[in-house]
Motif scaffolding. Structure first.
Motif, PDB file in Angstrom:
ATOM      1  N   GLY A  34       0.790  -1.227   0.000  1.00 31.90           N
ATOM      2  CA  GLY A  34       0.000   0.000   0.000  1.00 31.90           C
ATOM      3  C   GLY A  34       0.818   1.271   0.000  1.00 31.90           C
ATOM      4  O   GLY A  34       0.319   2.320  -0.385  1.00 31.90           O
ATOM      5  N   ASP A  35       2.088   1.172   0.438  1.00 32.75           N
ATOM      6  CA  ASP A  35       2.859   2.429   0.511  1.00 32.75           C
ATOM      7  C   ASP A  35       4.023   2.466  -0.482  1.00 32.75           C
ATOM      8  O   ASP A  35       4.903   3.328  -0.392  1.00 32.75           O
ATOM      9  CB  ASP A  35       3.332   2.689   1.949  1.00 32.75           C
ATOM     10  N   GLU A  36       4.049   1.542  -1.452  1.00 29.81           N
ATOM     11  CA  GLU A  36       5.092   1.576  -2.477  1.00 29.81           C
ATOM     12  C   GLU A  36       4.856   2.782  -3.399  1.00 29.81           C
ATOM     13  O   GLU A  36       3.739   3.304  -3.478  1.00 29.81           O
ATOM     14  CB  GLU A  36       5.062   0.301  -3.346  1.00 29.81           C
ATOM     15  N   THR A  37       5.899   3.171  -4.117  1.00 29.38           N
ATOM     16  CA  THR A  37       5.698   4.289  -5.044  1.00 29.38           C
ATOM     17  C   THR A  37       5.301   3.790  -6.438  1.00 29.38           C
ATOM     18  O   THR A  37       4.608   4.481  -7.182  1.00 29.38           O
ATOM     19  CB  THR A  37       6.971   5.148  -5.164  1.00 29.38           C
ATOM     20  N   GLU A  38       5.735   2.560  -6.783  1.00 27.03           N
ATOM     21  CA  GLU A  38       5.413   2.026  -8.114  1.00 27.03           C
ATOM     22  C   GLU A  38       4.527   0.787  -7.984  1.00 27.03           C
ATOM     23  O   GLU A  38       4.706  -0.015  -7.073  1.00 27.03           O
ATOM     24  CB  GLU A  38       6.711   1.627  -8.850  1.00 27.03           C
ATOM     25  N   PRO A  39       3.584   0.617  -8.922  1.00 32.67           N
ATOM     26  CA  PRO A  39       2.685  -0.549  -8.826  1.00 32.67           C
ATOM     27  C   PRO A  39       3.328  -1.853  -9.308  1.00 32.67           C
ATOM     28  O   PRO A  39       4.303  -1.821 -10.066  1.00 32.67           O
ATOM     29  CB  PRO A  39       1.533  -0.156  -9.743  1.00 32.67           C
ATOM     30  N   ASN A  40       2.712  -2.938  -8.892  1.00 34.80           N
ATOM     31  CA  ASN A  40       3.102  -4.274  -9.338  1.00 34.80           C
ATOM     32  C   ASN A  40       2.542  -4.490 -10.756  1.00 34.80           C
ATOM     33  O   ASN A  40       1.324  -4.537 -10.933  1.00 34.80           O
ATOM     34  CB  ASN A  40       2.510  -5.283  -8.339  1.00 34.80           C
ATOM     35  N   PRO A  41       3.407  -4.610 -11.772  1.00 36.50           N
ATOM     36  CA  PRO A  41       2.913  -4.688 -13.161  1.00 36.50           C
ATOM     37  C   PRO A  41       1.955  -5.848 -13.398  1.00 36.50           C
ATOM     38  O   PRO A  41       1.010  -5.727 -14.182  1.00 36.50           O
ATOM     39  CB  PRO A  41       4.189  -4.867 -13.989  1.00 36.50           C
ATOM     40  N   ALA A  42       2.169  -6.970 -12.696  1.00 42.46           N
ATOM     41  CA  ALA A  42       1.284  -8.132 -12.923  1.00 42.46           C
ATOM     42  C   ALA A  42      -0.142  -7.819 -12.462  1.00 42.46           C
ATOM     43  O   ALA A  42      -1.121  -8.263 -13.081  1.00 42.46           O
ATOM     44  CB  ALA A  42       1.822  -9.350 -12.187  1.00 42.46           C
ATOM     45  N   GLY A  43      -0.251  -7.042 -11.405  1.00 47.70           N
ATOM     46  CA  GLY A  43      -1.581  -6.665 -10.910  1.00 47.70           C
ATOM     47  C   GLY A  43      -2.284  -5.771 -11.920  1.00 47.70           C
ATOM     48  O   GLY A  43      -3.470  -5.963 -12.230  1.00 47.70           O
ATOM     49  N   VAL A  44      -1.561  -4.798 -12.434  1.00 52.92           N
ATOM     50  CA  VAL A  44      -2.137  -3.873 -13.425  1.00 52.92           C
ATOM     51  C   VAL A  44      -2.593  -4.663 -14.654  1.00 52.92           C
ATOM     52  O   VAL A  44      -3.706  -4.485 -15.156  1.00 52.92           O
ATOM     53  CB  VAL A  44      -1.090  -2.797 -13.822  1.00 52.92           C
ATOM     54  N   GLN A  45      -1.720  -5.562 -15.097  1.00 53.62           N
ATOM     55  CA  GLN A  45      -2.028  -6.360 -16.292  1.00 53.62           C
ATOM     56  C   GLN A  45      -3.305  -7.183 -16.106  1.00 53.62           C
ATOM     57  O   GLN A  45      -4.141  -7.272 -17.007  1.00 53.62           O
ATOM     58  CB  GLN A  45      -0.840  -7.286 -16.610  1.00 53.62           C
ATOM     59  N   PHE A  46      -3.476  -7.751 -14.906  1.00 54.02           N
ATOM     60  CA  PHE A  46      -4.660  -8.582 -14.652  1.00 54.02           C
ATOM     61  C   PHE A  46      -5.941  -7.773 -14.883  1.00 54.02           C
ATOM     62  O   PHE A  46      -6.850  -8.216 -15.595  1.00 54.02           O
ATOM     63  CB  PHE A  46      -4.635  -9.152 -13.225  1.00 54.02           C
TER      64      PHE A  46
END
Ligand code: BGP
Length: 480
Positions: A109-121
């Motif tokens: 929740g406090d990272e600055t960049e998202p997890n690409p696999a989550g976005v892709q899903f």
């Protein structure tokens, strides 16, 4: 009596109740992943039963299995979404409401960049819906936040979670630019009913819990207003809605004292929609805070943020109505998250929820009269036990009767003059219950072969209600 041609018929689900795959492709733990299966829930003690302690959370973190945590399994929607969307398309859905698991995009929740696999899903899911011309309606927060934010910040009590949420929403808008309809917080009023699942609050019995709840709620209001603005800027033409639990309350009798008690119950229920749709805290609520020693801290710009960024439409869930009496001398509903008086004129479901189709018409009229904004019924349905027959059928006339009666009243309300965007049933497919984590409390037109303990093939079957809803959509509500 007829509905507009572009009426958005469909169904609604939440990520944590369908996806499963709780630790797959970089997803972090969410508050939903530590929710345990509860065969029975005592309504009077509901808040404390769902309010886990730091100890139970630590035990859940140490437990790497999904045995006692049905939401970790969901209905395996993460892997089966194409099959499910094909079934929704077969029913003729024009719209489908889903939510995004924040912890799939930002594991802590406090990272600055998202997890690409989550976005892709989620890009894949939206593309799949649009392949069938199904309009996605996306909830940003549906009983779900990264567990890390709950443990380190006591969830939404900490103002800095607003920034975490805005960062998450920005990624959602940037990566899903074709989504037109967005909802900010599911049943935002539920923060005071189940503070852990709705706002990540780990109750400390020694502290003033209500104070934390209303502060957390205020932070959600501000976050909601900020992301409403952001959506309008990033996705021109987008429509953002609030989402409330419509708990229509009637006086137990015509005694003026009972009428007053009911008025007060309804005022509390309108509170969140007043803030989100009118942009101000209602004076009756401010006074309630004062009397109950609740001090909600406002940032210097909060009042202006709320005032300038109200929602475009009002969405709500409707399951039941309640009654109030001044003496409190009425039978209470049992077996759910909502505490209220039981109406002797109404039948209840197996889980004790009153069934009140006319209440849906009343709710639509009340909301439209009060806010004059388009409405959207984004949840309505009936939890029931179903039986899968040896030849793979599910005969569910009780579910068909429930929907038929509610839709009839909904259509009457539109005929009364209510501006209604659409109707998404809860839920078009069986899923894990929010309040009890049961699978056996089934809502779907589609049966999922799984039990409360996770046994089963997870295969999907069309219930009788599947064909009925297909016919309803095909006739735009004319053939009920
Ligand atoms: C609403 C929630 C949903 C959903 C529904 C039915 O309050 O927004 O997530 O689950 O209620 O409740 P339950 O699953 O507890 O039967």
């Amino acid at each position: 009596m007829s509905l507009p041609k572009n009426f958005l018929w469909g169904g609604a689900v939440a990520a944590n109740q369908v996806e499963g795959a709780w630790n797959v492709d970089g997803k972090g733990l969410s508050v939903a992943d530590v929710a345990t299966y509860k065969p029975t829930v005592d309504v009077k003690d509901y808040k404390h039963q769902v309010a886990v302690s730091t100890d139970t959370i630590q035990a859940a973190i140490a437990d790497k299995t999904d045995t006692d945590y049905p939401k970790r399994r969901g209905i395996d929607g993460y892997h089966r979404y194409k099959e499910d969307i094909a079934l929704f398309a077969e029913m003729g859905f024009k719209a489908f409401r889903l939510s995004i698991a924040w912890s799939r995009l930002f594991p802590n929740g406090d990272e600055t960049e998202p997890n690409p696999a989550g976005v892709q899903f989620y890009q894949n899911v939206i593309a799949e819906l649009q392949k069938y011309n199904i309009e996605p309606i996306v909830t940003l927060s549906h009983y779900e936040m990264p567990l890390h934010l709950s443990l380190t910040k006591n969830g939404w009590v900490d103002r800095s979670v607003i920034d975490d949420f805005v960062r998450f929403a920005k990624v959602c808008f940037a990566s899903l630019p074709t989504v037109k309809y967005w909802l900010t917080f599911n049943e935002i009023d539920s923060v005071t009913r189940h503070p852990f699942t709705s706002a990540g609050i780990i109750p400390d019995q020694s502290k003033h819990l209500e104070q934390d709840e209303y502060q957390a709620l205020h932070h959600q209001f501000v976050a909601s207003a900020l992301v409403t603005k952001l959506a309008h800027e990033m996705i021109p033409g987008s429509q953002v809605g609030c989402m409330l639990t419509k708990l229509t309350d009637y006086p137990a009798t015509a005694k003026p004292e009972d009428v007053l008690a009911s008025f007060q119950a309804n005022t509390m229920n309108y509170f969140c929609a007043d803030v989100q749709a009118k942009g101000i805290y209602p004076p009756l609520i401010t006074k309630f805070f004062e009397k109950n020693n609740i001090q909600v801290a406002f940032g210097p710009d909060d009042a202006a943020i709320l005032r300038d960024n109200t929602v475009d439409f009002i969405s709500f869930s409707y399951y039941m109505s309640l009654i109030s009496s001044a003496s409190g001398d009425v039978e209470m509903t049992s077996g759910n998250t909502i505490v209220g008086g039981k109406n002797p004129y109404l039948k209840t479901t197996e889980w004790g929820w009153s069934v009140d189709p006319v209440g849906l018409r009343i709710s639509l009229l009340q909301l439209y009269d009060r806010y004059r904004k388009p409405l959207f019924i984004v949840e309505n349905g009936m939890g029931a036990a179903d039986t899968l027959t040896a030849d793979g059928k599910i005969h569910d006339p009780y579910r068909i009767a429930y929907f038929r009666d509610h839709l009839r009243e909904m259509i009457k309300a539109v005929d009364d003059g209510v501006d209604l965007l659409g109707y998404t049933s809860w839920a078009p497919i069986d899923l894990v219950s929010a309040s009890t984590s049961q699978m056996s409390k089934r809502y779907g037109f589609i049966y999922v072969d799984a039990d409360d303990l996770g046994h089963g093939t997870y295969d999907r079957y069309r219930k009788d209600s599947f064909y009925w809803y297909q016919k309803v959509i095909r006739s735009n509500g004319a053939d009920l």
